[in-house]
Design a protein around this motif. Structure first.
Motif, PDB file in Angstrom:
ATOM      1  N   ASP A   1      -8.645   7.868  -9.736  1.00  0.00           N
ATOM      2  CA  ASP A   1      -7.464   8.430  -9.074  1.00  0.00           C
ATOM      3  C   ASP A   1      -7.005   7.439  -8.005  1.00  0.00           C
ATOM      4  O   ASP A   1      -7.089   7.692  -6.808  1.00  0.00           O
ATOM      5  N   TRP A   2      -6.520   6.301  -8.481  1.00  0.00           N
ATOM      6  CA  TRP A   2      -6.119   5.253  -7.557  1.00  0.00           C
ATOM      7  C   TRP A   2      -4.906   5.662  -6.739  1.00  0.00           C
ATOM      8  O   TRP A   2      -4.773   5.279  -5.578  1.00  0.00           O
ATOM      9  N   GLY A   3      -4.011   6.441  -7.322  1.00  0.00           N
ATOM     10  CA  GLY A   3      -2.854   6.906  -6.567  1.00  0.00           C
ATOM     11  C   GLY A   3      -3.266   7.772  -5.388  1.00  0.00           C
ATOM     12  O   GLY A   3      -2.746   7.633  -4.276  1.00  0.00           O
ATOM     13  N   GLY A   4      -4.233   8.678  -5.604  1.00  0.00           N
ATOM     14  CA  GLY A   4      -4.723   9.506  -4.522  1.00  0.00           C
ATOM     15  C   GLY A   4      -5.448   8.700  -3.455  1.00  0.00           C
ATOM     16  O   GLY A   4      -5.361   9.014  -2.258  1.00  0.00           O
ATOM     17  N   MET A   5      -6.147   7.639  -3.884  1.00  0.00           N
ATOM     18  CA  MET A   5      -6.859   6.816  -2.914  1.00  0.00           C
ATOM     19  C   MET A   5      -5.883   6.049  -2.018  1.00  0.00           C
ATOM     20  O   MET A   5      -6.058   5.977  -0.793  1.00  0.00           O
ATOM     21  N   PHE A   6      -4.826   5.477  -2.614  1.00  0.00           N
ATOM     22  CA  PHE A   6      -3.836   4.774  -1.807  1.00  0.00           C
ATOM     23  C   PHE A   6      -3.089   5.738  -0.889  1.00  0.00           C
ATOM     24  O   PHE A   6      -2.743   5.385   0.244  1.00  0.00           O
TER      25      PHE A   6
ATOM     26  N   LEU B   1     -12.858   7.878   3.197  1.00  0.00           N
ATOM     27  CA  LEU B   1     -12.256   6.830   2.375  1.00  0.00           C
ATOM     28  C   LEU B   1     -13.310   6.070   1.587  1.00  0.00           C
ATOM     29  O   LEU B   1     -13.105   5.743   0.404  1.00  0.00           O
ATOM     30  N   VAL B   2     -14.432   5.756   2.227  1.00  0.00           N
ATOM     31  CA  VAL B   2     -15.502   5.052   1.523  1.00  0.00           C
ATOM     32  C   VAL B   2     -16.050   5.920   0.395  1.00  0.00           C
ATOM     33  O   VAL B   2     -16.297   5.443  -0.723  1.00  0.00           O
ATOM     34  N   ASN B   3     -16.226   7.196   0.656  1.00  0.00           N
ATOM     35  CA  ASN B   3     -16.718   8.110  -0.365  1.00  0.00           C
ATOM     36  C   ASN B   3     -15.721   8.237  -1.512  1.00  0.00           C
ATOM     37  O   ASN B   3     -16.107   8.269  -2.689  1.00  0.00           O
ATOM     38  N   LEU B   4     -14.431   8.281  -1.190  1.00  0.00           N
ATOM     39  CA  LEU B   4     -13.399   8.367  -2.222  1.00  0.00           C
ATOM     40  C   LEU B   4     -13.345   7.100  -3.051  1.00  0.00           C
ATOM     41  O   LEU B   4     -13.189   7.150  -4.284  1.00  0.00           O
ATOM     42  N   GLN B   5     -13.498   5.950  -2.420  1.00  0.00           N
ATOM     43  CA  GLN B   5     -13.485   4.688  -3.164  1.00  0.00           C
ATOM     44  C   GLN B   5     -14.687   4.587  -4.083  1.00  0.00           C
ATOM     45  O   GLN B   5     -14.585   4.063  -5.196  1.00  0.00           O
TER      46      GLN B   5
ATOM     47  N   THR C   1       0.828  -1.204   0.000  1.00  0.00           N
ATOM     48  CA  THR C   1       0.000   0.000   0.000  1.00  0.00           C
ATOM     49  C   THR C   1       0.862   1.254   0.000  1.00  0.00           C
ATOM     50  O   THR C   1       0.552   2.230  -0.697  1.00  0.00           O
ATOM     51  N   VAL C   2       1.970   1.226   0.750  1.00  0.00           N
ATOM     52  CA  VAL C   2       2.825   2.414   0.850  1.00  0.00           C
ATOM     53  C   VAL C   2       3.478   2.725  -0.490  1.00  0.00           C
ATOM     54  O   VAL C   2       3.407   3.864  -0.980  1.00  0.00           O
ATOM     55  N   TYR C   3       4.126   1.742  -1.119  1.00  0.00           N
ATOM     56  CA  TYR C   3       4.805   2.083  -2.373  1.00  0.00           C
ATOM     57  C   TYR C   3       3.826   2.248  -3.532  1.00  0.00           C
ATOM     58  O   TYR C   3       4.124   2.915  -4.513  1.00  0.00           O
ATOM     59  N   THR C   4       2.632   1.663  -3.430  1.00  0.00           N
ATOM     60  CA  THR C   4       1.627   1.900  -4.463  1.00  0.00           C
ATOM     61  C   THR C   4       1.103   3.329  -4.403  1.00  0.00           C
ATOM     62  O   THR C   4       0.670   3.889  -5.420  1.00  0.00           O
ATOM     63  N   SER C   5       1.132   3.934  -3.216  1.00  0.00           N
ATOM     64  CA  SER C   5       0.660   5.314  -3.097  1.00  0.00           C
ATOM     65  C   SER C   5       1.548   6.305  -3.838  1.00  0.00           C
ATOM     66  O   SER C   5       1.154   7.454  -4.024  1.00  0.00           O
ATOM     67  N   PHE C   6       2.735   5.886  -4.277  1.00  0.00           N
ATOM     68  CA  PHE C   6       3.635   6.757  -5.033  1.00  0.00           C
ATOM     69  C   PHE C   6       3.580   6.477  -6.537  1.00  0.00           C
ATOM     70  O   PHE C   6       4.410   6.985  -7.282  1.00  0.00           O
ATOM     71  N   LYS C   7       2.614   5.684  -6.980  1.00  0.00           N
ATOM     72  CA  LYS C   7       2.504   5.326  -8.398  1.00  0.00           C
ATOM     73  C   LYS C   7       1.356   6.078  -9.044  1.00  0.00           C
ATOM     74  O   LYS C   7       0.439   6.553  -8.358  1.00  0.00           O
ATOM     75  N   THR C   8       1.409   6.164 -10.348  1.00  0.00           N
ATOM     76  CA  THR C   8       0.297   6.758 -11.087  1.00  0.00           C
ATOM     77  C   THR C   8      -0.823   5.738 -11.220  1.00  0.00           C
ATOM     78  O   THR C   8      -0.622   4.534 -11.028  1.00  0.00           O
ATOM     79  N   SER C   9      -2.008   6.210 -11.574  1.00  0.00           N
ATOM     80  CA  SER C   9      -3.142   5.288 -11.739  1.00  0.00           C
ATOM     81  C   SER C   9      -2.874   4.296 -12.853  1.00  0.00           C
ATOM     82  O   SER C   9      -3.269   3.125 -12.764  1.00  0.00           O
ATOM     83  N   GLN C  10      -2.193   4.724 -13.926  1.00  0.00           N
ATOM     84  CA  GLN C  10      -1.880   3.815 -15.020  1.00  0.00           C
ATOM     85  C   GLN C  10      -0.919   2.725 -14.566  1.00  0.00           C
ATOM     86  O   GLN C  10      -1.095   1.547 -14.913  1.00  0.00           O
ATOM     87  N   GLU C  11       0.091   3.071 -13.771  1.00  0.00           N
ATOM     88  CA  GLU C  11       1.029   2.069 -13.269  1.00  0.00           C
ATOM     89  C   GLU C  11       0.334   1.083 -12.343  1.00  0.00           C
ATOM     90  O   GLU C  11       0.645  -0.106 -12.347  1.00  0.00           O
TER      91      GLU C  11
ATOM     92  N   TYR D   1      -0.225  12.640  -2.653  1.00  0.00           N
ATOM     93  CA  TYR D   1      -0.550  13.023  -1.280  1.00  0.00           C
ATOM     94  C   TYR D   1      -1.145  14.428  -1.216  1.00  0.00           C
ATOM     95  O   TYR D   1      -2.098  14.664  -0.459  1.00  0.00           O
ATOM     96  N   SER D   2      -0.594  15.347  -1.999  1.00  0.00           N
ATOM     97  CA  SER D   2      -1.167  16.698  -2.001  1.00  0.00           C
ATOM     98  C   SER D   2      -2.567  16.694  -2.599  1.00  0.00           C
ATOM     99  O   SER D   2      -3.469  17.398  -2.121  1.00  0.00           O
ATOM    100  N   ARG D   3      -2.783  15.862  -3.611  1.00  0.00           N
ATOM    101  CA  ARG D   3      -4.112  15.758  -4.209  1.00  0.00           C
ATOM    102  C   ARG D   3      -5.104  15.124  -3.248  1.00  0.00           C
ATOM    103  O   ARG D   3      -6.252  15.556  -3.137  1.00  0.00           O
ATOM    104  N   ALA D   4      -4.657  14.093  -2.524  1.00  0.00           N
ATOM    105  CA  ALA D   4      -5.540  13.451  -1.552  1.00  0.00           C
ATOM    106  C   ALA D   4      -5.859  14.402  -0.401  1.00  0.00           C
ATOM    107  O   ALA D   4      -6.989  14.425   0.098  1.00  0.00           O
TER     108      ALA D   4
END
Length: 314
Positions: free
Chosen positions: A278-283, A266-270, A64-74, A91-94
């Motif tokens: 925006d999977w990167g922002g969600m992670f 988090l539920v609303n964002l999911q 979860t931690v290293y996925t939070s630094f990836k783009t949604s496409q990755e 993180y700034s977007r989230a």
């Protein structure tokens, strides 16, 4: 020659066997019996099971931690691969666009206030029930214990109407209603946890405080409460984890989006991922939610592992 005189060095060789054996029994020999093959096998199995359990807990967290630094496409094309370039803007977007910062502040207000209130009220209630005898003492205690068996989902609907009639669900007052609900549902466990602790403290301590002129309040806050620090620390961690991860109560009672806590956010964002990917922002939001729990555990892990026995050391 004196018949009691012995040859030099004979005192070491002529010592009775039973004395030597007694010395070994008293710990004179440092040799330890070898562990049996069954004991070694059990220890190895024990370590293997614990290692597997640790991996099951740690690996999803690291992913979860290293996925939070990836783009949604990755994330969608290579979910288990490392990020090509860390995306700190997740993180700034989230924090801003997903309003995790606002939800984080609401959660700190609600959980922090509820934790302080429930620890104070729970400690006072447990102390009175454990140290004083009055009519209805046991009935109140068993009523608190019975509250542990009451399912939350059976009370949320009546609780919603009670708080709405009191005006505690409108606007920013909704945070007050959620805070009081948190206190009500954490109080039985707090009283049950501390009751046996205060009951095990020696009676002489309270008597000595009374002889020195201390009243009931001073005895509790200056004598008994400091002695309960190990139990209070462990209990605070348990209550913090339970309140921080609470979802059902705010879901029913906290209907104003401005008052959402992190679980609701988090539920609303999911749910929005089906329309705005925006999977990167969600992670990143998940990591922000988990960080306070890890920090609290790292800081207070000794208190959590130290048990809840009463401490009489000054």
């Amino acid at each position: 020659m004196n018949p009691t005189t012995t040859r030099p060095g004979a005192e070491h060789t002529d010592r009775p066997a039973d004395v030597t054996a007694a010395g070994r029994r008293r710990g004179g020999s440092s040799a330890r019996p070898p562990r049996s093959s069954e004991g070694r096998g059990y220890s190895a199995l024990h370590h293997i099971i614990l290692s597997i359990w640790a991996l099951l807990v740690i690996l999803p967290l690291l992913w979860t931690v290293y996925t939070s630094f990836k783009t949604s496409q990755e994330i969608l094309t290579d979910p288990f691969g490392l990020p090509a370039e860390p995306q700190l803007e997740n993180y700034s977007r989230a924090w801003t666009e997903a309003k995790i910062g606002q939800y984080f502040a609401n959660t700190l207000i609600v959980v922090g206030s509820a934790l302080i209130i429930v620890m104070l009220l729970g400690a006072m209630c447990a102390y009175i029930l454990a140290r004083y005898r009055f009519p209805g003492n046991r009935a109140i205690y068993f009523g608190m214990v019975a509250g542990l068996t009451f399912p939350i989902f059976l009370a949320v609907v009546p609780l919603f109407f009670v708080l709405r009639n009191m005006g505690l669900l409108e606007g920013r007052m909704g945070l007050v209603g959620v805070t009081l609900s948190y206190v009500a549902f954490a109080l039985p466990f707090t009283v049950f946890f501390l009751h046996s602790f205060f009951a095990s403290l020696p009676e002489e301590i309270g008597e000595a405080a009374a002889i020195d002129g201390a009243g009931d309040f001073r005895t509790f806050f200056q004598v008994m409460l400091p002695m309960a620090k190990p139990g209070l620390a462990s209990l605070a961690i348990f209550n913090f984890l339970g309140l921080w991860n609470q979802y059902l109560l705010p879901l029913v009672l906290n209907t104003d989006r401005r008052n959402y806590v992190l679980a609701q956010g988090l539920v609303n964002l999911q749910a929005q991922q089906g329309y705005k990917v925006d999977w990167g922002g969600m992670f990143a939001s998940v990591v922000i939610t988990v960080i306070p729990v890890i920090v609290v555990y790292v800081i207070f892990q000794r208190q959590l592992q130290g048990g809840v026995g009463p401490s009489t050391n000054k």
